[in-house]
Design a protein around this motif. Structure first.
Motif, PDB file in Angstrom:
ATOM      1  N   GLY A  66     -10.836   1.897  16.687  1.00 11.63           N
ATOM      2  CA  GLY A  66      -9.659   1.247  15.375  1.00 11.63           C
ATOM      3  C   GLY A  66      -9.973   1.511  13.877  1.00 11.63           C
ATOM      4  O   GLY A  66     -11.590   2.628  14.148  1.00 11.63           O
ATOM      5  N   HIS A  67      -9.090   1.645  13.416  1.00 10.76           N
ATOM      6  CA  HIS A  67     -10.167   1.774  12.015  1.00 10.76           C
ATOM      7  C   HIS A  67      -9.399   1.097  10.781  1.00 10.76           C
ATOM      8  O   HIS A  67      -8.256   0.279  10.857  1.00 10.76           O
ATOM      9  CB  HIS A  67      -9.754   3.475  11.410  1.00 10.76           C
ATOM     10  CG  HIS A  67      -8.204   4.287  11.300  1.00 10.76           C
ATOM     11  ND1 HIS A  67      -7.130   3.513  10.107  1.00 10.76           N
ATOM     12  CD2 HIS A  67      -7.431   4.729  12.107  1.00 10.76           C
ATOM     13  CE1 HIS A  67      -6.236   3.700  10.301  1.00 10.76           C
ATOM     14  NE2 HIS A  67      -6.550   4.418  11.615  1.00 10.76           N
ATOM     15  N   LEU A  68     -10.009   1.382  10.073  1.00  5.27           N
ATOM     16  CA  LEU A  68      -9.179   0.383   9.242  1.00  5.27           C
ATOM     17  C   LEU A  68      -8.468   0.328   7.463  1.00  5.27           C
ATOM     18  O   LEU A  68      -7.753   1.317   7.611  1.00  5.27           O
ATOM     19  CB  LEU A  68     -10.953   0.210   7.286  1.00  5.27           C
ATOM     20  CG  LEU A  68     -10.339  -0.282   6.472  1.00  5.27           C
ATOM     21  CD1 LEU A  68     -11.167  -1.488   6.237  1.00  5.27           C
ATOM     22  CD2 LEU A  68     -11.177   0.067   5.080  1.00  5.27           C
ATOM     23  N   LEU A  69      -7.482  -0.369   7.903  1.00  5.29           N
ATOM     24  CA  LEU A  69      -6.029  -0.835   7.539  1.00  5.29           C
ATOM     25  C   LEU A  69      -6.447  -0.549   5.989  1.00  5.29           C
ATOM     26  O   LEU A  69      -5.664   0.408   5.309  1.00  5.29           O
ATOM     27  CB  LEU A  69      -5.361  -1.326   8.110  1.00  5.29           C
ATOM     28  CG  LEU A  69      -4.825  -1.261   9.275  1.00  5.29           C
ATOM     29  CD1 LEU A  69      -5.316  -0.990  10.395  1.00  5.29           C
ATOM     30  CD2 LEU A  69      -3.665  -2.104   9.359  1.00  5.29           C
ATOM     31  N   GLY A  70      -7.392  -1.832   5.411  1.00  6.52           N
ATOM     32  CA  GLY A  70      -7.680  -1.730   4.037  1.00  6.52           C
ATOM     33  C   GLY A  70      -6.345  -2.557   3.205  1.00  6.52           C
ATOM     34  O   GLY A  70      -7.106  -2.909   1.671  1.00  6.52           O
ATOM     35  N   GLY A  71      -5.480  -3.226   3.150  1.00  2.70           N
ATOM     36  CA  GLY A  71      -4.509  -3.838   3.301  1.00  2.70           C
ATOM     37  C   GLY A  71      -5.078  -5.133   2.527  1.00  2.70           C
ATOM     38  O   GLY A  71      -5.099  -5.386   1.008  1.00  2.70           O
ATOM     39  N   ALA A  72      -5.464  -5.980   3.272  1.00  2.19           N
ATOM     40  CA  ALA A  72      -6.191  -7.336   2.612  1.00  2.19           C
ATOM     41  C   ALA A  72      -7.146  -7.209   1.884  1.00  2.19           C
ATOM     42  O   ALA A  72      -7.314  -7.512   0.618  1.00  2.19           O
ATOM     43  CB  ALA A  72      -6.843  -8.457   3.973  1.00  2.19           C
ATOM     44  N   LEU A  73      -8.282  -6.264   1.928  1.00  2.53           N
ATOM     45  CA  LEU A  73      -9.142  -5.781   1.347  1.00  2.53           C
ATOM     46  C   LEU A  73      -8.335  -4.822  -0.299  1.00  2.53           C
ATOM     47  O   LEU A  73      -8.762  -5.561  -1.655  1.00  2.53           O
ATOM     48  CB  LEU A  73      -9.747  -4.212   1.763  1.00  2.53           C
ATOM     49  CG  LEU A  73     -10.817  -4.113   0.745  1.00  2.53           C
ATOM     50  CD1 LEU A  73     -12.339  -4.823   0.455  1.00  2.53           C
ATOM     51  CD2 LEU A  73     -11.812  -2.687   1.686  1.00  2.53           C
ATOM     52  N   ALA A  74      -7.578  -4.321  -0.356  1.00  2.00           N
ATOM     53  CA  ALA A  74      -7.065  -3.618  -1.230  1.00  2.00           C
ATOM     54  C   ALA A  74      -6.212  -5.125  -2.497  1.00  2.00           C
ATOM     55  O   ALA A  74      -6.949  -4.885  -3.261  1.00  2.00           O
ATOM     56  CB  ALA A  74      -6.217  -2.479  -1.089  1.00  2.00           C
ATOM     57  N   ALA A  75      -5.440  -5.762  -1.277  1.00  3.35           N
ATOM     58  CA  ALA A  75      -4.597  -7.180  -2.415  1.00  3.35           C
ATOM     59  C   ALA A  75      -6.047  -8.259  -3.006  1.00  3.35           C
ATOM     60  O   ALA A  75      -5.935  -8.385  -4.183  1.00  3.35           O
ATOM     61  CB  ALA A  75      -4.357  -7.112  -1.089  1.00  3.35           C
ATOM     62  N   VAL A  76      -6.623  -8.150  -2.184  1.00  6.10           N
ATOM     63  CA  VAL A  76      -7.894  -9.045  -2.730  1.00  6.10           C
ATOM     64  C   VAL A  76      -8.906  -8.336  -3.932  1.00  6.10           C
ATOM     65  O   VAL A  76      -8.884  -9.164  -4.624  1.00  6.10           O
ATOM     66  CB  VAL A  76      -8.481  -9.742  -2.198  1.00  6.10           C
ATOM     67  CG1 VAL A  76      -9.770 -10.427  -2.360  1.00  6.10           C
ATOM     68  CG2 VAL A  76      -8.160 -10.588  -0.725  1.00  6.10           C
ATOM     69  N   LEU A  77      -8.895  -7.233  -3.862  1.00  6.32           N
ATOM     70  CA  LEU A  77      -9.750  -6.645  -5.140  1.00  6.32           C
ATOM     71  C   LEU A  77      -9.038  -6.449  -6.338  1.00  6.32           C
ATOM     72  O   LEU A  77      -9.603  -6.528  -7.372  1.00  6.32           O
ATOM     73  CB  LEU A  77     -10.884  -5.901  -4.421  1.00  6.32           C
ATOM     74  CG  LEU A  77     -11.985  -5.898  -3.326  1.00  6.32           C
ATOM     75  CD1 LEU A  77     -12.091  -4.290  -3.007  1.00  6.32           C
ATOM     76  CD2 LEU A  77     -13.191  -6.230  -4.024  1.00  6.32           C
ATOM     77  N   VAL A  78      -8.136  -5.942  -6.292  1.00  3.94           N
ATOM     78  CA  VAL A  78      -6.977  -5.655  -6.739  1.00  3.94           C
ATOM     79  C   VAL A  78      -5.676  -6.140  -7.197  1.00  3.94           C
ATOM     80  O   VAL A  78      -5.122  -5.687  -8.226  1.00  3.94           O
ATOM     81  CB  VAL A  78      -6.409  -3.842  -7.371  1.00  3.94           C
ATOM     82  CG1 VAL A  78      -7.894  -3.352  -7.416  1.00  3.94           C
ATOM     83  CG2 VAL A  78      -6.158  -2.998  -6.209  1.00  3.94           C
ATOM     84  N   GLY A  79      -5.243  -6.739  -6.186  1.00  5.83           N
ATOM     85  CA  GLY A  79      -4.491  -7.509  -6.419  1.00  5.83           C
ATOM     86  C   GLY A  79      -3.076  -7.204  -5.568  1.00  5.83           C
ATOM     87  O   GLY A  79      -3.199  -6.168  -4.947  1.00  5.83           O
ATOM     88  N   PRO A  80      -2.396  -8.145  -4.686  1.00  2.00           N
ATOM     89  CA  PRO A  80      -1.479  -7.250  -3.959  1.00  2.00           C
ATOM     90  C   PRO A  80      -0.226  -5.482  -4.531  1.00  2.00           C
ATOM     91  O   PRO A  80      -0.038  -5.144  -3.050  1.00  2.00           O
ATOM     92  CB  PRO A  80       0.027  -8.385  -3.365  1.00  2.00           C
ATOM     93  CG  PRO A  80      -0.819  -9.518  -4.488  1.00  2.00           C
ATOM     94  CD  PRO A  80      -2.063  -9.095  -5.523  1.00  2.00           C
ATOM     95  N   TRP A  81      -0.043  -6.649  -5.440  1.00  2.00           N
ATOM     96  CA  TRP A  81       0.748  -4.708  -5.315  1.00  2.00           C
ATOM     97  C   TRP A  81       0.540  -4.082  -6.420  1.00  2.00           C
ATOM     98  O   TRP A  81       0.663  -2.532  -5.940  1.00  2.00           O
ATOM     99  CB  TRP A  81       1.649  -5.531  -7.069  1.00  2.00           C
ATOM    100  CG  TRP A  81       2.634  -6.746  -7.314  1.00  2.00           C
ATOM    101  CD1 TRP A  81       2.451  -7.669  -7.624  1.00  2.00           C
ATOM    102  CD2 TRP A  81       3.877  -6.235  -6.391  1.00  2.00           C
ATOM    103  NE1 TRP A  81       3.717  -7.949  -6.218  1.00  2.00           N
ATOM    104  CE2 TRP A  81       4.503  -8.051  -6.031  1.00  2.00           C
ATOM    105  CE3 TRP A  81       4.326  -5.855  -5.489  1.00  2.00           C
ATOM    106  CZ2 TRP A  81       5.915  -8.366  -5.518  1.00  2.00           C
ATOM    107  CZ3 TRP A  81       5.886  -5.465  -5.138  1.00  2.00           C
ATOM    108  CH2 TRP A  81       6.355  -7.151  -4.547  1.00  2.00           C
ATOM    109  N   THR A  82      -0.878  -3.707  -6.474  1.00  2.00           N
ATOM    110  CA  THR A  82      -1.182  -2.973  -7.105  1.00  2.00           C
ATOM    111  C   THR A  82      -2.262  -3.200  -5.693  1.00  2.00           C
ATOM    112  O   THR A  82      -1.818  -0.967  -5.807  1.00  2.00           O
ATOM    113  CB  THR A  82      -2.625  -3.026  -7.908  1.00  2.00           C
ATOM    114  OG1 THR A  82      -2.230  -3.856  -9.064  1.00  2.00           O
ATOM    115  CG2 THR A  82      -3.335  -1.321  -7.971  1.00  2.00           C
ATOM    116  N   GLY A  83      -2.319  -3.264  -4.836  1.00  2.00           N
ATOM    117  CA  GLY A  83      -3.328  -2.562  -3.541  1.00  2.00           C
ATOM    118  C   GLY A  83      -1.793  -1.441  -2.870  1.00  2.00           C
ATOM    119  O   GLY A  83      -2.595  -1.194  -2.325  1.00  2.00           O
ATOM    120  N   ALA A  84      -0.728  -2.392  -2.561  1.00  2.00           N
ATOM    121  CA  ALA A  84      -0.254  -2.148  -2.142  1.00  2.00           C
ATOM    122  C   ALA A  84       0.050  -0.186  -2.320  1.00  2.00           C
ATOM    123  O   ALA A  84       0.231   0.644  -1.819  1.00  2.00           O
ATOM    124  CB  ALA A  84       1.790  -2.307  -1.595  1.00  2.00           C
TER     125      ALA A  84
END
Length: 234
Positions: A66-84
């Protein structure tokens, strides 16, 4: 989790491509509310970290990694829209220059990793923050929970896409069992990585973590931020 070329039929790939394009268009508009002088540089760092993190695979058993998907990490750090948007940029670079995921499957991958993982992960994070004590130390735990939930949910959505337009002769029940089983294990690894990264950022610069905005900071627990320093400067 990357869907390869030819795994889903043309109508399904076109449909997910349309959903991905619409999602990115909305994210471009909504991200304006999330981006500021602190978030904008952080978004670039998040995209770079996720890109590098997805290059590192960890074993989960039976020859599967497996590898990092990063979706939750990005959303928490910069917000869900910017993370997407961050995740979508990573997926585009991988598909165009590294043959990772496939060009025709780009829409499917953006939907799964860029939209589903980000927004499900962020929703689970927010739900956990309602239950946990309202303090900075809860943010990494909630982020880890969001990551843990987002991975198997994205796997379940992929199974739904496969049920509609799968091009490989594999029993749907076997696909669902394998995807949910292995991606629950992968989700544990995702949760550990996400929790550690968010904890490191919260510990040094909590003002850079979008998910920590509005949470009171205990006195003496961190160095003053740039904004705080300006407030006390005569």
């Amino acid at each position: 989790m990357h869907v390869p070329d030819g795994f889903l039929d043309a109508p399904t790939s076109v449909a997910t491509g349309a959903v991905a394009a619409a999602g990115i268009a909305v994210a471009l508009r909504k991200s304006r509310d999330e981006l500021d002088d602190r978030t904008a540089p952080m978004a670039g760092l998040v995209a770079a970290f996720v890109f590098a993190g997805q290059m590192i695979n960890f074993p989960v058993g039976a020859g599967t990694s497996g590898h990092l998907l990063g979706g939750a990490l990005a959303a928490v750090l910069v917000g869900p829209w910017t993370g997407a948007l961050c995740i979508s940029v990573v997926l585009m670079v991988q598909a165009l220059f590294m043959a990772d995921g496939g060009i025709t499957a780009l829409g499917s991958n953006v939907v799964l990793l860029g939209l589903v993982a980000c927004f499900v992960g962020y929703a689970a994070f927010r739900l956990a923050m309602l239950v946990l004590p309202r303090r900075l130390s809860s943010v990494p735990l909630a982020a880890a929970f969001g990551a843990l939930v987002s991975v198997p949910v994205a796997a379940a959505v992929f199974t739904g896409l496969f049920a509609v337009g799968g091009q490989v002769d594999v029993d749907l029940g076997a696909v669902l069992t394998a995807m949910l089983g292995w991606h629950t294990v992968i989700g544990i690894g995702e949760a550990v990585v996400t929790g550690l990264v968010v904890s490191a950022v919260v510990g040094s610069r909590p003002d850079l973590v979008r998910g920590a905005r509005g949470i009171p900071r205990a006195a003496g627990t961190h160095a003053p931020t740039a904004d705080e320093a300006e407030e006390v400067t005569p």
